[in-house]
Motif scaffolding. Structure first.
Motif, mmCIF file in Angstrom:
data_model
loop_
_atom_site.group_PDB
_atom_site.id
_atom_site.type_symbol
_atom_site.label_atom_id
_atom_site.label_comp_id
_atom_site.label_asym_id
_atom_site.label_seq_id
_atom_site.Cartn_x
_atom_site.Cartn_y
_atom_site.Cartn_z
ATOM 1 N N ALA A 145 1.014 -1.365 0.105
ATOM 2 C CA ALA A 145 -0.115 0.052 0.091
ATOM 3 C C ALA A 145 1.017 1.355 0.066
ATOM 4 C CB ALA A 145 -0.919 0.009 1.266
ATOM 5 N N VAL A 146 1.935 1.375 0.499
ATOM 6 C CA VAL A 146 3.137 2.331 0.576
ATOM 7 C C VAL A 146 4.290 2.247 -0.336
ATOM 8 C CG1 VAL A 146 2.199 2.988 3.042
ATOM 9 C CG2 VAL A 146 4.410 1.402 2.390
ATOM 10 N N SER A 147 4.018 1.568 -1.465
ATOM 11 C CA SER A 147 4.998 1.258 -2.165
ATOM 12 C C SER A 147 5.395 2.655 -3.009
ATOM 13 C CB SER A 147 4.948 0.142 -3.301
ATOM 14 O OG SER A 147 4.625 -1.181 -2.746
ATOM 15 N N GLN A 148 6.641 2.863 -3.326
ATOM 16 C CA GLN A 148 7.055 4.053 -4.135
ATOM 17 C C GLN A 148 7.331 3.865 -5.412
ATOM 18 O OE1 GLN A 148 5.912 7.088 -2.820
ATOM 19 N NE2 GLN A 148 5.025 5.922 -1.304
ATOM 20 N N THR A 149 8.025 2.563 -5.649
ATOM 21 C CA THR A 149 8.543 2.367 -7.177
ATOM 22 C C THR A 149 8.159 0.933 -7.648
ATOM 23 O OG1 THR A 149 10.396 0.987 -5.949
ATOM 24 C CG2 THR A 149 10.792 3.372 -6.307
ATOM 25 N N THR A 150 8.343 0.709 -8.886
ATOM 26 C CA THR A 150 7.858 -0.732 -9.309
ATOM 27 C C THR A 150 8.608 -1.726 -8.625
ATOM 28 O OG1 THR A 150 7.654 0.494 -11.438
ATOM 29 C CG2 THR A 150 7.705 -1.901 -11.480
ATOM 30 N N GLY A 151 9.922 -1.669 -8.481
ATOM 31 C CA GLY A 151 10.655 -2.669 -7.753
ATOM 32 C C GLY A 151 10.069 -2.900 -6.271
ATOM 33 N N GLN A 152 9.619 -2.003 -5.651
ATOM 34 C CA GLN A 152 9.152 -2.422 -4.350
ATOM 35 C C GLN A 152 7.725 -2.987 -4.290
ATOM 36 O OE1 GLN A 152 8.768 1.406 -2.258
ATOM 37 N NE2 GLN A 152 11.008 1.846 -1.971
#
Length: 566
Positions: free
Chosen positions: A162-169
């Motif tokens: 829910a708090v991902s900031q990038t595609t990798g995350q």
């Protein structure tokens, strides 16, 4: 149950001799019985061998309330409901992100359609990894701690998504969430088999089976409206809330261990502490070499996939159909939003189509499979064969291929939106036949390897479910919905006819040869482990002065043999 109560004032050398002789006879007799009854049966306490080994810890009679099979009905249904809820939430998480993909793709700058699909299907790669470890862990430490720990990590990485900031995350967090979320699918059926006998199990399994079917269908219906009216992050916040509430419910409703082996081993450990008699043990503590059993448990699914033709063919068929299912799931939003001009929320409702097919499949194929099985068994003088589970597969294969053709060409020509849904419903109905027939066959074909066979098929199909959506967008861009689905349908048709017909005709002989090879391989591994343990024991005896087992207490003997004490 102290040492003196059992053996009186015997000299230590004689006491140790009797102990070792009793355990060797116990292990030998129990091993023979285990081979005959199979690993899929619920393990008992070997109480009939108490006259051989007076230090054997068993249940307090057939009505012992500590035995999971003797739990009160209310407790059994409480456990069944929470495990079914766990099994609903995990597949719910697998497809809930599908309508949100375009929204977070814009935020993260994702333009590659393969990467977009990867953010959805990577969850299923976790399904292929987790079961290989959760089943052995549950056999060593119990169902409850493994299930509760996995649900905690499932919650944590749903929150992290829910708090991902990038595609990798996003990809990494979804993968770990998939691994954690696979525990209910890997252990759920085992929990129910722990507490219900064979006559009562059917009703509990019916409730349990609703989760994997309803979860992937209901999730996009909800998330479509969330994306449309709030934001894509709220899709994961809702998932986190659902996971958290489920986990909290599980802490209160799923606290009693159900795996008999672990319960008895804990009882033995408690009795050793209370009486001071370190010789008390269960049959499982003296008959299992931890390292060897781990090796067998972890490698058997791969052996079955690679060297058992029946498991490979049926696993491949299940894998293809599961891959087709997730191929449809990731293409639904694009189809109904671009071709039919639906909003995000309304396009999410289209996932009800396969759900209707699942319901019809359960209503039609469940009684049909049982009727055909009983009729063929009666015609064979009452002797059943696993192959009698397979005839409905032919009808299921036709429905899957027909559904793919119907779905593809109605979408290609932009016919009324109900037409693609009819095709998706036909596909879903056929899918019930495939999974019902194949899983029943894998359980019946050899009860001793049933758990491993199901695990192998689960890993296989999860890998396909992960891989198929990755090329779906490119395939439809080049071939269109008509020829794209026709290509898949033409592939499904011969697989759905040839594989079942081949196994129905030759499966019995193929099974016998493959089972014999696997039995020979595992017997060799166990024999080498026994020889190694004996050599190690003899070496320690010699170093102790050549007095056989004199001077070696029970704890030292366990260390040498690698016995599993919980």
């Amino acid at each position: 149950m102290s040492e003196k109560d059992i053996y009186g004032n015997l000299p230590e050398a004689e006491l140790n001799r009797r102990r070792e002789s009793a355990r060797e006879e116990l292990v030998s007799l129990y091993s023979v019985r285990t081979r005959e009854e199979g690993e899929f049966d619920a393990p008992d306490d070997a109480s009939e061998f108490r006259d051989i080994d007076p230090e054997l810890v068993t249940w307090e009679g057939p009505d012992d309330p500590a035995n999971p099979r003797n739990f009160e009905k209310g407790k059994k249904w409480k456990i069944t409901m929470i495990v079914s809820l766990y099994t609903f939430v995990s597949p719910f998480a697998s497809s809930i992100v599908a309508p949100a993909v375009p929204a977070y793709a814009r935020e993260f700058g994702i333009t590659n359609p393969t990467v977009m699909s990867l953010t959805v299907s990577i969850f299923l790669l976790g399904y292929a990894i987790g079961p290989l470890f959760f089943a052995p862990l549950s056999e060593m430490y119990g169902r409850v701690p493994v299930m509760q720990t996995s649900m905690f990590f499932f919650f944590v990485f749903a929150l992290a998504s829910a708090v991902s900031q990038t595609t990798g995350q996003m990809i990494a967090f979804r993968l770990i969430a998939g691994i954690a979320g696979s525990a209910p699918l890997a252990l759920g059926a085992g929990v129910l088999a722990d507490i219900w006998n064979s006559k009562e199990l059917a009703g509990a399994m019916a409730l349990f089976s609703l989760g994997p079917l309803a979860g992937p269908v209901l999730a996009p219906v909800i998330s479509g409206f969330i994306v449309e009216n709030v934001s894509w992050r709220w899709v994961f916040w809702v998932l986190t809330i659902v996971c958290g509430l489920t986990g909290i419910a599980g802490l209160f409703l799923f606290r009693d261990e159900t795996y008999a082996v672990v319960i008895l081993n804990r009882k033995a450990a408690r009795m050793r502490k209370e009486t001071g008699n370190n010789g008390l043990h269960t049959v499982f503590e003296v008959s299992r070499d931890v390292a060897t059993m781990w090796r067998l448990a972890l490698t058997r699914p791969f052996k079955l996939l690679c060297f058992h033709p029946v498991v490979f063919l049926l696993g491949l068929y299940m894998a293809f159909t599961y891959g087709f299912l997730y191929l449809l799931f990731v293409t639904f939003p694009t189809l109904f939003r671009t071709v039919y001009g639906m909003s995000v929320g309304i396009s999410g409702l289209m996932y009800i189509g396969p759900g209707v097919g699942y319901a019809l499949g359960l209503l039609v194929f469940t009684p049909l499979m049982q009727k055909i099985f009983l009729r063929l068994t009666a015609a064979n003088n009452g002797v059943s064969q696993p192959e009698y589970r397979l005839p409905p597969l032919l009808l299921g294969g036709l429905l899957i291929s027909s559904g793919l053709f119907w779905y593809g060409w109605s979408a290609e020509y932009a016919l009324h939106w109900i037409m693609p849904l009819i095709g998706a419903a036909m596909f879903g109905m056929g899918l019930i036949s495939v999974f019902g027939s194949c899983q029943s066959y894998l359980i019946d074909m050899n009860p001793r390897y049933a758990a491993s066979a199901i695990s192998a098929a689960t890993v296989f199909r999860s890998l396909f479910g992960f891989a198929f959506p990755l090329f779906g967008a490119q395939m439809y861009d080049k071939l269109g919905y008509g020829w794209g689905n026709s290509l898949v349908g033409f592939l499904a048709l011969p697989i759905g006819i040839i594989f079942p017909a081949l196994i129905f005709r030759y499966g019995k002989n193929i099974r016998a040869k493959a089972d014999a090879r696997l039995e020979k391989n595992e017997s060799g591994i166990l024999a080498k482990a026994d020889e190694k343990a004996k050599a190690k024991l003899e070496s320690r005896r010699m170093s102790a002065g050549g007095n056989n087992s004199d001077g070696m207490d029970n704890v030292e003997l366990k260390e040498v043999r690698g016995d599993n004490a919980v």
